[in-house]
Design a protein around this motif. Structure first.
Motif: not given
Length: 124
Positions: A59-83
């Motif tokens: 599962m990539d980071g974007i899918q993980a963010v979607k899953h986390i936000h379904e459970e906790d809409p207030l989650a604070r997530i910072i993406m770290v990317t080389a892209l």
């Protein structure tokens, strides 16, 4: 001080990020090496901030963010990317990411981004 979950498939990147965050006075509550583990650990640990690599096995980071936000809409997530691709960053922000850091990161960039996210308090 924030409780932070660090998610990256590269052990070296996790180590670099953890070192920086600890130097900035934060507590590392967990580490995940893929998106599925990141979601499980987030739900178990409920950190103040999560750093999430975009490119991870399974599962990539974007899918993980979607899953986390379904459970906790207030989650604070910072993406770290080389892209440095705007489309991927835009997808991550649409999925619920709060902000992003580009690798290789500068220590002051990491600190400024974490401080900004924490100062915003609860997101709408």
């Amino acid at each position: 001080m924030a409780r932070i979950l660090v998610c990256d498939d590269s052990a070296f990147m996790r180590m670099m990020l953890k070192r920086q965050l600890i130097e900035d006075g934060h507590e590392i509550v967990g580490e995940a090496g893929d998106g599925k583990q990141a979601v499980q650990m987030y739900l178990q640990l409920r950190p103040d901030v999560t750093t999430m690599d975009i490119t991870m096995p399974g599962m990539d980071g974007i899918q993980a963010v979607k899953h986390i936000h379904e459970e906790d809409p207030l989650a604070r997530i910072i993406m770290v990317t080389a892209l440095g691709q705007r489309a991927i960053i835009t997808d991550a922000l649409k999925a619920g990411a709060s902000d992003f850091i580009i690798k290789p990161f500068e220590p002051q960039q990491v600190k400024a981004t974490i401080d900004k996210i924490l100062s915003e308090g609860v997101r709408e």
